[in-house]
Design a protein around this motif. Structure first.
Motif, PDB file in Angstrom:
ATOM      1  N   VAL A  35       0.850  -1.191   0.000  1.00  0.00           N
ATOM      2  CA  VAL A  35       0.000   0.000   0.000  1.00  0.00           C
ATOM      3  C   VAL A  35       0.883   1.238   0.000  1.00  0.00           C
ATOM      4  CG1 VAL A  35      -1.763   1.304   1.257  1.00  0.00           C
ATOM      5  CG2 VAL A  35      -1.845  -1.201   1.219  1.00  0.00           C
ATOM      6  N   ASN A  36       0.551   2.187  -0.859  1.00  0.00           N
ATOM      7  CA  ASN A  36       1.241   3.474  -0.890  1.00  0.00           C
ATOM      8  C   ASN A  36       0.966   4.234   0.402  1.00  0.00           C
ATOM      9  OD1 ASN A  36       1.436   6.505  -1.567  1.00  0.00           O
ATOM     10  ND2 ASN A  36       2.267   5.593  -3.426  1.00  0.00           N
ATOM     11  N   LEU A  37       1.978   4.916   0.949  1.00  0.00           N
ATOM     12  CA  LEU A  37       1.795   5.643   2.206  1.00  0.00           C
ATOM     13  C   LEU A  37       1.036   6.949   2.046  1.00  0.00           C
ATOM     14  CD1 LEU A  37       5.088   5.114   4.257  1.00  0.00           C
ATOM     15  CD2 LEU A  37       2.893   3.925   4.418  1.00  0.00           C
ATOM     16  N   GLY A  38       0.492   7.197   0.880  1.00  0.00           N
ATOM     17  CA  GLY A  38      -0.469   8.272   0.699  1.00  0.00           C
ATOM     18  C   GLY A  38       0.078   9.654   0.962  1.00  0.00           C
ATOM     19  N   ASP A  39      -0.514  10.333   1.936  1.00  0.00           N
ATOM     20  CA  ASP A  39      -0.160  11.726   2.204  1.00  0.00           C
ATOM     21  C   ASP A  39       1.264  11.908   2.706  1.00  0.00           C
ATOM     22  OD1 ASP A  39      -2.640  12.517   1.387  1.00  0.00           O
ATOM     23  OD2 ASP A  39      -3.498  12.638   3.408  1.00  0.00           O
ATOM     24  N   ILE A  40       1.914  10.829   3.105  1.00  0.00           N
ATOM     25  CA  ILE A  40       3.331  10.913   3.469  1.00  0.00           C
ATOM     26  C   ILE A  40       4.158  11.333   2.253  1.00  0.00           C
ATOM     27  CG2 ILE A  40       5.354   9.501   4.061  1.00  0.00           C
ATOM     28  CD1 ILE A  40       3.789  10.017   6.501  1.00  0.00           C
ATOM     29  N   ASN A  41       3.725  10.881   1.066  1.00  0.00           N
ATOM     30  CA  ASN A  41       4.475  11.105  -0.166  1.00  0.00           C
ATOM     31  C   ASN A  41       4.145  12.443  -0.817  1.00  0.00           C
ATOM     32  OD1 ASN A  41       5.895   8.512  -0.368  1.00  0.00           O
ATOM     33  ND2 ASN A  41       3.854   7.629  -0.612  1.00  0.00           N
ATOM     34  N   SER A  42       5.034  12.851  -1.722  1.00  0.00           N
ATOM     35  CA  SER A  42       4.846  14.078  -2.490  1.00  0.00           C
ATOM     36  C   SER A  42       4.948  13.749  -3.977  1.00  0.00           C
ATOM     37  CB  SER A  42       5.907  15.116  -2.103  1.00  0.00           C
ATOM     38  OG  SER A  42       7.188  14.726  -2.585  1.00  0.00           O
ATOM     39  N   VAL A  43       4.791  14.762  -4.833  1.00  0.00           N
ATOM     40  CA  VAL A  43       4.915  14.542  -6.274  1.00  0.00           C
ATOM     41  C   VAL A  43       6.374  14.400  -6.677  1.00  0.00           C
ATOM     42  CG1 VAL A  43       2.770  15.743  -6.786  1.00  0.00           C
ATOM     43  CG2 VAL A  43       4.920  17.024  -6.730  1.00  0.00           C
ATOM     44  N   ASP A  44       7.299  14.671  -5.763  1.00  0.00           N
ATOM     45  CA  ASP A  44       8.727  14.516  -6.014  1.00  0.00           C
ATOM     46  C   ASP A  44       9.210  13.193  -5.419  1.00  0.00           C
ATOM     47  OD1 ASP A  44       9.236  17.206  -7.236  1.00  0.00           O
ATOM     48  OD2 ASP A  44       8.493  17.864  -5.294  1.00  0.00           O
ATOM     49  N   ASP A  45      10.495  12.903  -5.563  1.00  0.00           N
ATOM     50  CA  ASP A  45      11.043  11.645  -5.055  1.00  0.00           C
ATOM     51  C   ASP A  45      11.041  11.609  -3.533  1.00  0.00           C
ATOM     52  OD1 ASP A  45      11.646  10.389  -7.513  1.00  0.00           O
ATOM     53  OD2 ASP A  45      13.470  11.578  -7.719  1.00  0.00           O
ATOM     54  N   ASP A  46      10.531  10.516  -2.965  1.00  0.00           N
ATOM     55  CA  ASP A  46      10.543  10.274  -1.515  1.00  0.00           C
ATOM     56  C   ASP A  46      11.044   8.850  -1.302  1.00  0.00           C
ATOM     57  OD1 ASP A  46       8.985  12.763  -0.587  1.00  0.00           O
ATOM     58  OD2 ASP A  46       7.624  11.866  -2.045  1.00  0.00           O
ATOM     59  N   TYR A  47      12.207   8.717  -0.653  1.00  0.00           N
ATOM     60  CA  TYR A  47      12.703   7.361  -0.407  1.00  0.00           C
ATOM     61  C   TYR A  47      13.766   7.363   0.693  1.00  0.00           C
ATOM     62  CZ  TYR A  47      16.824   7.949  -3.664  1.00  0.00           C
ATOM     63  OH  TYR A  47      17.971   8.324  -4.310  1.00  0.00           O
ATOM     64  N   ASN A  48      14.329   6.151   0.954  1.00  0.00           N
ATOM     65  CA  ASN A  48      15.415   6.008   1.937  1.00  0.00           C
ATOM     66  C   ASN A  48      14.990   6.389   3.347  1.00  0.00           C
ATOM     67  OD1 ASN A  48      17.015   5.288  -0.188  1.00  0.00           O
ATOM     68  ND2 ASN A  48      18.087   7.231  -0.340  1.00  0.00           N
ATOM     69  N   SER A  49      14.090   5.619   3.933  1.00  0.00           N
ATOM     70  CA  SER A  49      13.528   5.987   5.232  1.00  0.00           C
ATOM     71  C   SER A  49      14.209   5.264   6.387  1.00  0.00           C
ATOM     72  CB  SER A  49      12.028   5.672   5.262  1.00  0.00           C
ATOM     73  OG  SER A  49      11.810   4.282   5.123  1.00  0.00           O
ATOM     74  N   THR A  50      13.921   5.745   7.596  1.00  0.00           N
ATOM     75  CA  THR A  50      14.317   5.090   8.841  1.00  0.00           C
ATOM     76  C   THR A  50      13.245   5.366   9.872  1.00  0.00           C
ATOM     77  OG1 THR A  50      16.055   4.844  10.520  1.00  0.00           O
ATOM     78  CG2 THR A  50      15.638   7.067   9.724  1.00  0.00           C
ATOM     79  N   ALA A  51      13.099   4.486  10.839  1.00  0.00           N
ATOM     80  CA  ALA A  51      12.119   4.674  11.904  1.00  0.00           C
ATOM     81  C   ALA A  51      12.626   3.963  13.151  1.00  0.00           C
ATOM     82  CB  ALA A  51      10.758   4.111  11.505  1.00  0.00           C
ATOM     83  N   PRO A  52      12.879   4.678  14.251  1.00  0.00           N
ATOM     84  CA  PRO A  52      13.328   4.009  15.473  1.00  0.00           C
ATOM     85  C   PRO A  52      12.225   3.162  16.076  1.00  0.00           C
ATOM     86  CG  PRO A  52      12.878   6.320  15.906  1.00  0.00           C
ATOM     87  CD  PRO A  52      12.742   6.129  14.428  1.00  0.00           C
ATOM     88  N   SER A  53      12.573   2.305  17.025  1.00  0.00           N
ATOM     89  CA  SER A  53      11.624   1.358  17.608  1.00  0.00           C
ATOM     90  C   SER A  53      10.705   2.044  18.607  1.00  0.00           C
ATOM     91  CB  SER A  53      12.385   0.217  18.296  1.00  0.00           C
ATOM     92  OG  SER A  53      13.137  -0.510  17.368  1.00  0.00           O
ATOM     93  N   TYR A  54       9.526   2.368  18.160  1.00  0.00           N
ATOM     94  CA  TYR A  54       8.496   2.933  19.031  1.00  0.00           C
ATOM     95  C   TYR A  54       7.323   1.971  19.056  1.00  0.00           C
ATOM     96  CZ  TYR A  54      10.577   7.534  19.747  1.00  0.00           C
ATOM     97  OH  TYR A  54      11.380   8.556  20.159  1.00  0.00           O
ATOM     98  N   GLY A  55       6.220   2.409  19.620  1.00  0.00           N
ATOM     99  CA  GLY A  55       4.991   1.636  19.571  1.00  0.00           C
ATOM    100  C   GLY A  55       4.270   1.919  18.271  1.00  0.00           C
ATOM    101  N   ASP A  56       3.001   2.309  18.373  1.00  0.00           N
ATOM    102  CA  ASP A  56       2.207   2.510  17.168  1.00  0.00           C
ATOM    103  C   ASP A  56       2.158   3.966  16.711  1.00  0.00           C
ATOM    104  OD1 ASP A  56       0.694   3.419  19.254  1.00  0.00           O
ATOM    105  OD2 ASP A  56      -0.959   2.009  18.963  1.00  0.00           O
ATOM    106  N   VAL A  57       2.982   4.840  17.302  1.00  0.00           N
ATOM    107  CA  VAL A  57       3.171   6.200  16.800  1.00  0.00           C
ATOM    108  C   VAL A  57       4.639   6.295  16.384  1.00  0.00           C
ATOM    109  CG1 VAL A  57       2.963   8.664  17.277  1.00  0.00           C
ATOM    110  CG2 VAL A  57       1.412   7.049  18.392  1.00  0.00           C
ATOM    111  N   VAL A  58       4.889   6.191  15.090  1.00  0.00           N
ATOM    112  CA  VAL A  58       6.237   5.961  14.585  1.00  0.00           C
ATOM    113  C   VAL A  58       6.780   7.196  13.876  1.00  0.00           C
ATOM    114  CG1 VAL A  58       7.681   4.475  13.150  1.00  0.00           C
ATOM    115  CG2 VAL A  58       5.630   3.547  14.242  1.00  0.00           C
ATOM    116  N   PRO A  59       7.888   7.773  14.360  1.00  0.00           N
ATOM    117  CA  PRO A  59       8.535   8.854  13.615  1.00  0.00           C
ATOM    118  C   PRO A  59       9.277   8.297  12.412  1.00  0.00           C
ATOM    119  CG  PRO A  59       9.815   8.318  15.554  1.00  0.00           C
ATOM    120  CD  PRO A  59       8.585   7.454  15.619  1.00  0.00           C
ATOM    121  N   LEU A  60       8.987   8.843  11.246  1.00  0.00           N
ATOM    122  CA  LEU A  60       9.578   8.377  10.002  1.00  0.00           C
ATOM    123  C   LEU A  60      10.434   9.493   9.415  1.00  0.00           C
ATOM    124  CD1 LEU A  60       9.368   5.868   8.014  1.00  0.00           C
ATOM    125  CD2 LEU A  60       7.728   7.254   6.735  1.00  0.00           C
ATOM    126  N   VAL A  61      11.719   9.216   9.205  1.00  0.00           N
ATOM    127  CA  VAL A  61      12.641  10.174   8.595  1.00  0.00           C
ATOM    128  C   VAL A  61      13.076   9.600   7.254  1.00  0.00           C
ATOM    129  CG1 VAL A  61      14.827  11.411   8.825  1.00  0.00           C
ATOM    130  CG2 VAL A  61      13.436  10.971  10.846  1.00  0.00           C
TER     131      VAL A  61
END
Length: 352
Positions: A35-61
């Motif tokens: 599934v596409n992450l929807g509003d997380i994405n933009s019309v430009d390139d979005d890739y190469n993510s990381t997310a530290p170990s949290y619960g169900d509220v996840v910071p995505l860089v």
């Protein structure tokens, strides 16, 4: 009368806590469909993510060219997911919730991205929380403190850098967010990690499970492959000080993960490494693979198959785990058709 009133109040409480076992789902499952992450994405390139170990509220860089940039900068968004214990239905969006505590704890992550960014490309971020990922000792002694590794070509080729906002908070007693001043935790100027860098392109650093090694991508031998730098013993709260000063660290190409094609973007969680490669036998372009650590070496890489991969490019996979779920969440980027434009971020549940 009082007894009746007590029972009327008690029954809903029992139902809410599922003491009577009326809920059908005690664990959630990340849906396996891509599934596409929807509003997380933009019309430009979005890739190469990381997310530290949290619960169900996840910071995505992740890296993005949003806003019409010519170079990639790091940006931060938030993923929120949950499942109904009654129906098992899974939901995911990017509308932050979780209260002031969550907002306060994750606020410095945006500062980390800002500190890392330059007028050149910032790629392959790798973010760890001192309190949740590195110490894991039950004390909130390093609340809202983070270590960020990333790669940048600000000097002409990709090199690995480090920034952090570690503060020397006493470790012998727990502290709460109410007694921690977030504003006094700025991030340090990024420092290169010379033991990883070479005159070629080096990037996508990731620690192994016990932080005895850093795995990364390099084309120092002509084509991109995954390398391992074996570290001396370093305490978690000394990483930010020791890593920039290390010398004479053994660095080797990882033979089990090598191929006739190029291999990039490693990410390790527990005993599993995920990466991308255009090696022969895939579905076209770059495909996603995984391998398991058996204590001495990595198993033969396994392609995630056509449910994940396409004839287009799939890039930078990461894994997110939550003990309340039966499987893991795979987040990756792809330039497949149907996205918002260029590379978009996608998610899928995987069992490994």
């Amino acid at each position: 009368m009082k007894k009746t009133f007590f029972l009327a109040c008690l029954i809903p409480a029992l139902l809410g806590c599922d003491i009577l076992g009326l809920n059908d789902y005690h664990q959630g499952t990340f849906p396996k469909e891509v599934v596409n992450l929807g509003d997380i994405n933009s019309v430009d390139d979005d890739y190469n993510s990381t997310a530290p170990s949290y619960g169900d509220v996840v910071p995505l860089v992740f890296s993005s060219k949003r806003g019409g940039r010519k170079d990639f900068n790091l940006v931060r968004e938030t993923l929120n997911y949950s499942f109904s214990r009654k129906s098992g239905k899974f939901t995911l969006d990017n509308k932050p919730y979780g209260g002031l505590h969550v907002v306060e704890e994750q606020m410095p992550i945006s500062w980390a991205a800002d500190k890392a960014n330059s007028n050149d490309n910032e790629l392959g971020p790798y973010l760890l929380s001192y309190d949740r990922d590195l110490r894991q000792d039950g004390f909130a002694t390093h609340y809202a403190e983070y270590l960020l590794l990333f790669a940048s070509d600000r000097t002409g080729n990709l090199d690995v850098y480090l920034t952090h906002n570690y503060q020397n908070v006493p470790t012998n007693q727990p502290v709460t967010s109410g007694s921690t001043t977030i504003n006094n935790k700025p991030f340090a100027a990024p420092l290169p990690l010379p033991f990883l860098n070479s005159p070629a392109d080096d990037g996508y650093p990731t620690f192994d499970k016990d932080r005895s090694a850093i795995y990364f991508t390099s084309n120092r031998a002509g084509s991109f492959a995954i390398y391992r730098a074996t570290l001396p013993a370093i305490a978690p709260t000394e990483l930010q000080t020791n890593l920039p000063t290390l010398t004479d660290v053994p660095v080797e190409r990882v033979p089990e993960l090598a191929s006739a094609g190029e291999t990039k973007c490693p990410f390790i969680q527990d005993e599993t490494i995920v990466f991308t490669s255009n090696r022969p036998g895939g579905y076209g372009g770059y495909d996603l693979y995984y391998s398991k650590w058996n204590g001495s070496h990595w198993s033969a890489p396994v392609n995630f198959g056509p449910s994940i991969n396409t004839s287009y490019d799939e890039y930078r996979p990461i894994l997110h785990r939550n003990m309340e779920y039966t499987n893991k969440l795979l987040i990756f980027s792809s330039n497949r058709p149907g996205g918002k434009g260029g590379f978009d971020l996608y998610r899928a549940g995987v069992s490994l």
